[in-house]
Design an enzyme around this catalytic site. Structure first.
Site, PDB file in Angstrom:
ATOM      1  CG  ASP A 253      60.632  11.163  20.808  1.00 39.26           C
ATOM      2  OD1 ASP A 253      60.316  10.486  19.812  1.00 39.26           O
ATOM      3  OD2 ASP A 253      60.144  12.278  21.055  1.00 39.26           O
ATOM      4  N   GLY A 292      54.274   4.391  17.119  1.00 34.32           N
ATOM      5  CA  GLY A 292      53.482   3.229  16.735  1.00 34.32           C
ATOM      6  C   GLY A 292      53.951   2.573  15.457  1.00 34.32           C
ATOM      7  CG  ASP A 313      53.856  14.137  18.725  1.00 34.28           C
ATOM      8  OD1 ASP A 313      54.276  12.969  18.781  1.00 34.28           O
ATOM      9  OD2 ASP A 313      54.576  15.135  18.883  1.00 34.28           O
TER      10      ASP A 313
HETATM   11  C1  GLA Z   1      58.043  13.994  19.785  1.00 39.30           C
HETATM   12  C2  GLA Z   1      57.217  13.223  20.810  1.00 39.30           C
HETATM   13  C3  GLA Z   1      56.502  14.202  21.715  1.00 39.30           C
HETATM   14  C4  GLA Z   1      57.533  15.090  22.407  1.00 39.30           C
HETATM   15  C5  GLA Z   1      58.411  15.794  21.373  1.00 39.30           C
HETATM   16  C6  GLA Z   1      59.592  16.499  22.020  1.00 39.30           C
HETATM   17  O1  GLA Z   1      57.230  14.728  18.930  1.00 39.30           O
HETATM   18  O2  GLA Z   1      56.300  12.366  20.178  1.00 39.30           O
HETATM   19  O3  GLA Z   1      55.720  13.523  22.665  1.00 39.30           O
HETATM   20  O4  GLA Z   1      58.328  14.292  23.261  1.00 39.30           O
HETATM   21  O5  GLA Z   1      58.950  14.867  20.433  1.00 39.30           O
HETATM   22  O6  GLA Z   1      60.474  17.061  21.099  1.00 39.30           O
END
Ligand code: GLA
Length: 489
Positions: A253, A292, A313
């Site tokens: 991430d 994305g 998200d």
């Molecule tokens: C980001 C990701 C989520 C999740 C959070 C965790 O927002 O896009 O899917 O993994 O971090 O902190």
């Protein structure tokens, strides 16, 4: 004249006094540290510059910075509004109390909370001498994820409240622990799990013993989005640790990497961990999560990704789920065996949508060949949730080995048609009713080149019927049909 003189004196006195009154009292780096029960320390940093009653600077979070847009200072008290570039806004009331800064913070979707910050010489979130990412080259496929990965992920429901007490067989293969499992690095730089996960290797063994596979989460930045330890500068070492634990899946991430690298460096940064994972010789599904940006679908597979998030998200609302769905058709051609568009994890069963909306969520994700990562509490599934997540016929469409992502083929007012060609020559069709009321419609089979009488299967009613132009279907508000048309014999 006398009056003027008096004004002038008062002005001079104030000008001389003001550096004392305001004296850069608030200027500096302020750090609040809150210890969590899992052993992790949540940090929040304020970098402030005060000139008179002007206050500028930023608030820093592990995932990025919020610049101060507006502030007012009144003696020892101040109020500020800080925003990210994309508009996320925090309001903060502060007061200087001795050598401490007491802060009352308000931000979207969270209860107001208080922090106490102390002065720090250094900014704990600042990274100097950023490591240059490797030169970009095309990586060959790594093998796994020939069909979209299916599993369960802890984030959507549990966020940081995940521990190893709730392990249940969700029926899906990958059991993925998202953010907040990380503890500290030891003197050799080796990452350890925190006290919520006392023994990651034992947990992975347990998961494997149930016939499941085990996934973890990290970030190419120094911190994850929740502020836990990331893999920056430790990529090869972390990859080896994951392999030794028995990790089968890594979600990586972007989060705090955004402080270090521009979006244009994403491909190289993701390639670095892909190569580190491959060097372990353990097949590990590699999930890119950078929301994305930078048209990731164009380079995701070349950077070694088996899937890549295509959007920001998801949340547990029909509106957000459909917003995400609306962006998936245009990028359908980039998905295929071993490399998938990921419109984010499922919210089915988390309570924010009605059953018909959750069915639409499942149908669309299946037509899009999306990874199916359930995100609900599998310990207490309702019959509705179970029937949606475990609908074998819908899952079979998602997992179809041809690996062609479906797309929106037609739209007529609130009615939308999504089609996906399947390996055995069948065609899957989802018909969505976006209206807020139930509707009846006739499916224009001939326009879809489906001959009258073709065998059609309803994947929710689990029965077959012949295609007939005059047949009416009723679709509830925000609901959908999922049908599978037999290939012409
Ligand atoms: C980001 C990701 C989520 C999740 C959070 C965790 O927002 O896009 O899917 O993994 O971090 O902190």
């Amino acid at each position: 004249m006398v009056v003027r003189m008096r004004h002038l004196l008062a002005f001079l006195a104030l000008s001389l006094l003001s550096p004392l009154l305001f004296a850069g009292d608030l200027s500096g780096i302020w750090v609040s540290s809150v210890s969590q029960p899992d052993g992790h320390t949540d940090r929040e940093v304020l970098v402030l510059q005060q000139r008179g009653n002007q206050l500028t600077g930023k608030i820093e979070r592990p995932w990025g910075s919020l610049n101060i847009h507006q502030a007012s200072v009144d003696g020892d008290r101040f109020t500020l509004i800080a925003k990210t570039d994309d508009g996320y806004t925090i309001t903060c009331d502060g007061a200087l109390e001795g050598d401490k800064l007491r802060l009352a913070v308000r931000e979207p979707n969270a209860k107001p909370y208080e922090l106490v910050a102390v002065r720090s010489k250094t900014d704990p979130f600042l990274v100097s001498n950023v490591v240059a990412p490797p030169a970009v080259h095309d990586l060959p496929p790594n093998g796994p994820a020939r069909t979209p990965p299916m599993g369960w992920n802890s984030w959507n429901l549990f966020a940081g409240r995940i521990d190893d007490s709730g392990m249940r067989d969700a029926g899906y293969i990958y059991l993925n622990i998202d953010d907040t499992w990380q503890g500290d690095r030891d003197g050799n730089g080796v990452i350890h799990s925190n006290n919520k996960f006392p023994d990651m290797k034992a947990l992975a063994d347990y998961v494997h013993s149930k016939g499941l596979k085990f996934g973890l989460y990290s970030s190419p930045g120094p911190y994850t989005c929740a502020g836990y330890e990331g893999s920056y500068g430790h990529e090869a070492q972390d990859a080896r640790t994951y392999a030794a634990w028995g990790v089968d899946y890594l979600k990586y991430d972007w989060c705090s990497a955004g402080r270090l690298y521009p979006d244009a460096a994403m491909r190289a940064v993701y390639q670095k961990m892909a190569e580190a994972l491959r060097a372990t010789n353990r097949p590990i599904v590699y999930s890119l999560c950078q929301y994305g940006r930078d048209n990731v679908w164009e380079w995701g597979p070349k950077a070694g990704g088996n899937l890549w998030r295509t959007t920001g998200d998801i949340n547990d609302t029909y509106k957000r789920m459909m917003e995400i769905a609306d962006t998936q058709s245009a990028i359908a051609k980039y998905a295929g065996p071993g490399h998938w568009n990921d419109p984010d994890m499922l919210e089915i069963g988390n309570g924010g949508m009605i059953t018909d909306e959750y069915r639409t969520h499942m149908n669309l994700w299946a037509i899009f060949a999306a990874p199916l990562l359930a995100g609900n509490d599998v310990r207490g599934m309702t019959e509705d949730t179970r029937s949606i997540l475990l609908n074998k016929e819908v899952i079979a469409v998602d997992q179809d080995t041809k690996g062609v992502q479906g797309h929106r083929a037609d739209k007529a007012g609130d009615i939308e048609y999504y089609a996906r060609p399947l390996d055995n020559g069948d065609m899957a069709l989802v018909v969505v009713n976006r209206a807020d009321t139930s509707t009846s419609l006739k499916i224009p089979w001939s326009e879809m080149h489906i001959a009258e009488g073709t065998k059609v299967r309803d994947l929710w009613k689990h029965d077959d019927f012949p295609a007939r132009e005059d047949q009416s279907f009723t679709i509830p508000a925000h609901g959908s049909l999922m049908l599978r048309m037999k290939a012409p014999q």
